[in-house]
Design an enzyme around this catalytic site. Structure first.
Site, PDB file in Angstrom:
ATOM      1  N   GLY A 189     -24.478 -40.999  13.542  1.00 57.05           N
ATOM      2  CA  GLY A 189     -25.179 -42.247  13.248  1.00 57.05           C
ATOM      3  C   GLY A 189     -24.826 -43.162  14.467  1.00 57.05           C
ATOM      4  O   GLY A 189     -23.956 -43.132  15.433  1.00 57.05           O
ATOM      5  N   CYS A 190     -25.718 -44.310  14.297  1.00 59.47           N
ATOM      6  CA  CYS A 190     -25.466 -45.435  15.611  1.00 59.47           C
ATOM      7  C   CYS A 190     -24.072 -46.451  15.255  1.00 59.47           C
ATOM      8  O   CYS A 190     -23.653 -46.365  16.335  1.00 59.47           O
ATOM      9  CB  CYS A 190     -26.720 -46.455  15.401  1.00 59.47           C
ATOM     10  SG  CYS A 190     -26.853 -47.232  13.708  1.00 59.47           S
TER      11      CYS A 190
END
Length: 340
Positions: free
Chosen positions: A145-146
């Site tokens: 995920g970012c």
């Protein structure tokens, strides 16, 4: 060698960014692009910035449409990748930009992604922190995920010298991090000139992913207090990380970061006195960070900036794909941002 590639979820922000990067890659050739509600439209109608790829038409997202490729990128909503991945022929390699295969713990998945069945765990593709040979050998890779990317990269070098049960993060993301589906909270009139916290109180879905990633760097339990903020910008993440020091080595946090990331093509520890900015990472796969020691509270302070759509999603997916096929890890990618 030319590798045929398909992108599922090509109408979204991450899918569009991935296609932009793939268009400049020397060995990957875009064969199919798929979507759901936008199926039947030309790619250029949905992504005007990709006019050079305008002859491509968005197909419905089905295993049959994707099976023309050697490599499939799944840029789908959380919980949507597993059924597609399971239906693809076994010879096709897959990079999943969603969350479906990131977590090792079924209990953590059930807690943070309620309503979606646990699908299992793939090789985790954060090249700077995991064994690159494992990514290279994998047929399926779970893209991080970012927020998880920015936070894990910031904390990993100092974890042996801080209290891993007392990690604190406040991080802000641009609106593209919420995806392209329109909601009232993402209207320009709601976002412009304002910042707000969301998913406060330990409920953000990246929390167990970050703790899972960082566990390999310490013998103690990792506990993270994470407060995300929505910022009035289209892209970018800026994260402030703090942790209580447990030995004198933590006082040299800048040196710890610099040594840990020596030779990494996309991570740059800034000179003392300089702070990372989101705008400096726009359009690039760069990670910019700074480390300081707060003697007043005996805590390390690390700031990290990335482009959430590139290093936080599409760029990292391409970085992983390069490793999977034995290409130069930097192929099709740049650590140079776009400004202004």
């Amino acid at each position: 060698m030319t590798i045929n590639v398909a992108v599922a979820g090509a109408s979204g922000y991450a899918g569009g960014e991935l296609l932009r990067l793939l268009s400049g890659h020397p060995s990957f050739r875009i064969r199919a692009v798929t979507a759901q509600s936008n199926a039947g439209q030309s790619l250029a109608a949905v992504h005007p910035q990709l006019a050079a790829l305008g002859e491509l038409t968005l197909l419905p997202t089905t295993p049959e449409a994707l099976a023309v490729a050697d490599l499939v990128f799944l840029a789908l909503p959380h919980g949507a990748s597993a059924s597609i991945a399971q239906a693809l022929p076994s010879h096709i390699r897959i990079v999943d930009l969603g969350a479906d295969f990131r977590l090792q713990s079924a209990d953590a998945w059930t807690t943070y992604y309620p309503g979606h069945a646990y699908a299992g765990h793939w090789t985790y593709g954060l090249p700077e922190l995991v064994d690159r040979s494992a990514i290279a050998a994998a047929a399926t890779v779970a893209n991080p995920g970012c927020y998880a990317t920015a936070i894990a990269l910031g904390f990993a070098p100092v974890l042996p010298h801080v209290d891993a049960s007392d990690l604190t993060v406040v991080a802000a993301s641009g609106t593209s991090g919420a995806g392209r589906k329109p909601t009232e909270a993402l209207l320009a009139t709601e976002v412009m000139g304002s910042m707000s916290a969301y998913k406060v109180g330990g409920v953000h879905q990246h929390t167990p992913e970050i703790e899972q990633t960082l566990t390999r760097f310490t013998n103690s339990s990792v506990r993270l207090s994470f407060t995300p903020l929505l910022a009035p910008m289209s892209r970018g993440i800026i994260a402030t990380l703090t942790a209580r020091a447990t030995d004198s080595a933590a006082e040299h946090v800048h040196d710890l970061l610099t040594s840990f990331y020596d030779g990494e093509p996309f991570v740059r520890v800034l000179p003392n006195g300089e702070q990372p900015t989101t705008s400096a990472t726009y359009g690039s796969n760069a990670v910019l960070m700074q480390g300081m020691f707060d003697a007043h509270t005996n805590r390390v302070v690390i700031t990290v900036a990335i482009d959430n759509l590139v290093k936080g999603a599409a760029g990292q997916a391409l970085q992983n794909a390069n490793l999977m096929y034995g290409f130069d890890e930097t192929a099709g990618l740049s650590a140079i941002g776009v400004a202004p």
